[in-house]
Design an enzyme around this catalytic site. Structure first.
Site, PDB file in Angstrom:
ATOM      1  N   ARG A  12       0.839  -1.209   0.000  1.00 35.26           N
ATOM      2  CA  ARG A  12       0.000   0.000   0.000  1.00 35.26           C
ATOM      3  C   ARG A  12       0.873   1.257   0.000  1.00 35.26           C
ATOM      4  O   ARG A  12       0.911   1.999  -0.972  1.00 35.26           O
ATOM      5  CB  ARG A  12      -0.947  -0.038   1.223  1.00 35.26           C
ATOM      6  N   HIS A 201       4.654   4.234  12.841  1.00 34.53           N
ATOM      7  CA  HIS A 201       4.746   4.167  11.375  1.00 34.53           C
ATOM      8  C   HIS A 201       5.836   5.158  10.975  1.00 34.53           C
ATOM      9  O   HIS A 201       5.603   6.364  10.903  1.00 34.53           O
ATOM     10  CB  HIS A 201       3.387   4.556  10.781  1.00 34.53           C
ATOM     11  N   HIS A 203       8.718   6.662   8.630  1.00 33.98           N
ATOM     12  CA  HIS A 203       9.430   6.816   7.358  1.00 33.98           C
ATOM     13  C   HIS A 203      10.902   7.079   7.693  1.00 33.98           C
ATOM     14  O   HIS A 203      11.241   7.399   8.827  1.00 33.98           O
ATOM     15  CB  HIS A 203       8.785   7.920   6.516  1.00 33.98           C
ATOM     16  N   CYS A 234       4.218   9.252   0.582  1.00 30.38           N
ATOM     17  CA  CYS A 234       2.882   9.748   0.299  1.00 30.38           C
ATOM     18  C   CYS A 234       2.986  10.846  -0.755  1.00 30.38           C
ATOM     19  O   CYS A 234       3.724  11.818  -0.561  1.00 30.38           O
ATOM     20  CB  CYS A 234       2.247  10.294   1.579  1.00 30.38           C
ATOM     21  N   ASN A 243       9.342   4.060   3.760  1.00 27.68           N
ATOM     22  CA  ASN A 243       9.152   3.630   5.144  1.00 27.68           C
ATOM     23  C   ASN A 243      10.409   2.922   5.616  1.00 27.68           C
ATOM     24  O   ASN A 243      11.239   2.472   4.826  1.00 27.68           O
ATOM     25  CB  ASN A 243       8.016   2.595   5.220  1.00 27.68           C
TER      26      ASN A 243
HETATM   27  P1  HMG Z   1     -12.679  14.594  -2.497  1.00 28.78           P
HETATM   28  O1  HMG Z   1     -12.248  14.946  -3.890  1.00 28.78           O
HETATM   29  O2  HMG Z   1     -12.873  15.701  -1.527  1.00 28.78           O
HETATM   30  O3  HMG Z   1     -13.982  13.669  -2.442  1.00 28.78           O
HETATM   31  O4  HMG Z   1     -11.622  13.567  -1.930  1.00 28.78           O
HETATM   32  P2  HMG Z   1     -15.307  13.598  -3.243  1.00 28.78           P
HETATM   33  O5  HMG Z   1     -16.279  12.962  -2.325  1.00 28.78           O
HETATM   34  O6  HMG Z   1     -15.639  14.943  -3.840  1.00 28.78           O
HETATM   35  O7  HMG Z   1     -14.982  12.575  -4.417  1.00 28.78           O
HETATM   36  C1  HMG Z   1     -14.266  12.887  -5.594  1.00 28.78           C
HETATM   37  C2  HMG Z   1     -14.470  11.760  -6.585  1.00 28.78           C
HETATM   38  O8  HMG Z   1     -13.900  10.556  -6.064  1.00 28.78           O
HETATM   39  C3  HMG Z   1     -15.939  11.423  -6.838  1.00 28.78           C
HETATM   40  O9  HMG Z   1     -16.021  10.899  -8.145  1.00 28.78           O
HETATM   41  C4  HMG Z   1     -16.220  10.313  -5.843  1.00 28.78           C
HETATM   42  O10 HMG Z   1     -17.272   9.463  -6.235  1.00 28.78           O
HETATM   43  C5  HMG Z   1     -14.914   9.559  -5.880  1.00 28.78           C
HETATM   44  P3  HMG Z   1     -16.580  11.781  -9.366  1.00 28.78           P
HETATM   45  O11 HMG Z   1     -17.925  12.206  -8.925  1.00 28.78           O
HETATM   46  O12 HMG Z   1     -15.619  12.937  -9.491  1.00 28.78           O
HETATM   47  O13 HMG Z   1     -16.534  10.825 -10.499  1.00 28.78           O
HETATM   48  N1  HMG Z   1     -14.633   8.872  -4.623  1.00 28.78           N
HETATM   49  C6  HMG Z   1     -14.270   7.593  -4.539  1.00 28.78           C
HETATM   50  N2  HMG Z   1     -14.130   6.641  -5.479  1.00 28.78           N
HETATM   51  C7  HMG Z   1     -13.744   5.425  -5.059  1.00 28.78           C
HETATM   52  N3  HMG Z   1     -13.494   5.130  -3.754  1.00 28.78           N
HETATM   53  C8  HMG Z   1     -13.628   6.062  -2.800  1.00 28.78           C
HETATM   54  C9  HMG Z   1     -14.037   7.356  -3.193  1.00 28.78           C
HETATM   55  N4  HMG Z   1     -14.257   8.488  -2.500  1.00 28.78           N
HETATM   56  C10 HMG Z   1     -14.632   9.410  -3.379  1.00 28.78           C
HETATM   57  N5  HMG Z   1     -13.367   5.758  -1.524  1.00 28.78           N
HETATM   58  C11 HMG Z   1     -10.997  11.723  -0.529  1.00 28.78           C
HETATM   59  C12 HMG Z   1     -11.694  13.076  -0.607  1.00 28.78           C
HETATM   60  C13 HMG Z   1     -10.789  11.393   0.927  1.00 28.78           C
HETATM   61  C14 HMG Z   1     -11.893  10.671  -1.204  1.00 28.78           C
HETATM   62  C15 HMG Z   1      -9.641  11.832  -1.274  1.00 28.78           C
HETATM   63  O14 HMG Z   1      -8.961  12.939  -0.761  1.00 28.78           O
HETATM   64  C16 HMG Z   1      -8.777  10.623  -1.120  1.00 28.78           C
HETATM   65  O15 HMG Z   1      -9.109   9.545  -1.583  1.00 28.78           O
HETATM   66  N6  HMG Z   1      -7.587  10.789  -0.490  1.00 28.78           N
HETATM   67  C17 HMG Z   1      -6.686   9.705  -0.274  1.00 28.78           C
HETATM   68  C18 HMG Z   1      -5.261  10.181  -0.398  1.00 28.78           C
HETATM   69  C19 HMG Z   1      -4.342   9.026  -0.066  1.00 28.78           C
HETATM   70  O16 HMG Z   1      -4.660   7.884  -0.258  1.00 28.78           O
HETATM   71  N7  HMG Z   1      -3.121   9.384   0.448  1.00 28.78           N
HETATM   72  C20 HMG Z   1      -2.150   8.396   0.776  1.00 28.78           C
HETATM   73  C21 HMG Z   1      -2.549   7.530   1.931  1.00 28.78           C
HETATM   74  S1  HMG Z   1      -2.283   8.299   3.512  1.00 28.78           S
HETATM   75  C22 HMG Z   1      -0.593   8.041   3.821  1.00 28.78           C
HETATM   76  O17 HMG Z   1       0.121   7.594   2.966  1.00 28.78           O
HETATM   77  C23 HMG Z   1      -0.081   8.306   5.196  1.00 28.78           C
HETATM   78  C24 HMG Z   1       0.131   7.020   6.001  1.00 28.78           C
HETATM   79  O18 HMG Z   1       1.016   6.146   5.337  1.00 28.78           O
HETATM   80  C25 HMG Z   1       0.686   7.369   7.393  1.00 28.78           C
HETATM   81  C26 HMG Z   1       1.916   8.292   7.337  1.00 28.78           C
HETATM   82  O19 HMG Z   1       2.879   7.969   6.644  1.00 28.78           O
HETATM   83  O20 HMG Z   1       1.838   9.316   8.008  1.00 28.78           O
HETATM   84  C27 HMG Z   1      -1.183   6.267   6.217  1.00 28.78           C
HETATM   85 MG    MG Z   2       3.179   6.301   5.337  1.00 28.64          MG
END
Ligand code: HMG
Ligand code: MG
Length: 289
Positions: A12, A201, A203, A234, A243
């Site tokens: 992931r 977690h 990095h 990220c 990481n």
């Molecule tokens: P948004 O643009 O505000 O949301 O994103 P929305 O509700 O307006 O949706 C936009 C579009 O996405 C829409 O489609 C939704 O239907 C679709 P459209 O109408 O434009 O065709 N949609 C989805 N489709 C599939 N699955 C879903 C989904 N949700 C909405 N679940 C949102 C808000 C939270 C969805 C977006 O910002 C997002 O997905 N962000 C994720 C970013 C991410 O994954 N970042 C990396 C992971 S976090 C990380 O790495 C840190 C970690 O490792 C810890 C650390 O290191 O600190 C965990």
């Molecule tokens: Mg991370």
């Protein structure tokens, strides 16, 4: 259960940061190789908006393709109710919601304030039929706001525990924390959050991840997220490379993780040809204190 539980996040956190497309079959083979290593928990993919993380838009296909071994928990990231519905259809053994201790990072990563994210998670946690982990990114430093006060982390931690999260993973998202900062944060959380519900977690930007993990262990942490080959990062956190390598964690806690490092090497070699950098690095070198 081993004394030290490693949560493998390479499929992931590692693959979400790849510039190019990693074929679904390669992701499946990577997870299957990891499953043979003795790991007890593998974060397989993310049910996030594909427009935000196109690298993992095949989460359903990856879950459908992996061979699940008994004794291993296969989990996924879920940002909202839409993600929960997608995840539940793939029958993960656990899901993770994710927010941050910094407002700017939360906005950039999930397009919500911290308070909005907690509100958004409420139905997710309540409707989930599997245990929910809560990630708190930027628990030490934020790429936009700088150092983060432990009190800010505590506020988010209490909110996530109150929602019903079973475990919290404290993210050093840009790998800038020092052992002293790990100690300070864990001391601040200790009176309020049971240590057996906390994970680190880390990095590994500056080579501090292993010393930070050892400091965490000295304060009772037994759960560490790692990424085979040191993959990870990220896309919404500038300056967040890999990481801590799972291999480095296994070496740091000899005989305590139940993980066979030679099997991790096979997994890293399996995914290596599909990565932008050409081959998975041997991060045991990079992560050594
Ligand atoms: P948004 O643009 O505000 O949301 O994103 P929305 O509700 O307006 O949706 C936009 C579009 O996405 C829409 O489609 C939704 O239907 C679709 P459209 O109408 O434009 O065709 N949609 C989805 N489709 C599939 N699955 C879903 C989904 N949700 C909405 N679940 C949102 C808000 C939270 C969805 C977006 O910002 C997002 O997905 N962000 C994720 C970013 C991410 O994954 N970042 C990396 C992971 S976090 C990380 O790495 C840190 C970690 O490792 C810890 C650390 O290191 O600190 C965990
Ligand atoms: Mg991370």
């Amino acid at each position: 259960m081993p004394a030290i539980r490693i949560v493998e996040v390479g499929p992931r956190d590692g693959l979400q940061n790849e510039k190019g497309w990693v074929p679904t079959e390669a992701k499946i083979a990577f997870v299957d190789q990891l499953s043979a290593s003795g790991l007890v928990e593998i974060e397989v993919s993310s049910f996030v908006a594909p427009g935000w993380i196109p690298q993992l838009e095949d989460a359903e296909a990856v879950f459908a393709g992996i061979i699940r071994r008994s004794g291993i928990r296969y989990t996924a990231l879920v940002p909202n109710q839409r993600g929960l519905a997608r995840a539940m259809a793939s029958q993960p053994d656990g899901i993770s919601v994710f927010t941050a201790a910094s407002e700017t990072f939360a906005r950039k990563n999930i397009n919500a304030s911290i308070a909005e994210s907690i509100e958004r998670f409420q139905p997710v946690v309540h409707e989930s039929t599997v245990p929910v982990r809560g990630y708190i990114s930027t628990a030490f430093h934020c790429p936009f706001e700088g150092p983060i006060a432990p009190a800010a982390v505590l506020r988010v931690a209490l909110a996530l525990l109150a929602l019903g999260c079973a475990e919290l993973s404290l993210g050093d998202t840009i790998g800038k924390a020092t052992p002293a900062e790990v100690e300070t944060l864990l001391r601040a959380l200790a009176p309020h959050c049971p240590v057996d519900r906390l994970a680190l977690h880390l990095h590994d930007t500056f080579g501090n991840a292993v010393p930070n993990a050892l400091m965490g262990a000295a304060h009772g942490i037994t759960v560490f997220d790692g990424s085979t080959g040191g993959l990870g990062g990220c896309p919404y956190a500038p300056g967040a490379p890999g990481n801590v390598a799972t291999e480095a964690l296994v070496a740091a806690f000899p005989g305590q993780t139940g993980v066979d490092p030679s099997r991790l090497t096979l997994a890293a070699h399996a995914i290596g040809p599909y990565l932008g950098r050409g081959a998975a690095v041997d991060s045991t070198q990079r992560s050594s204190p």
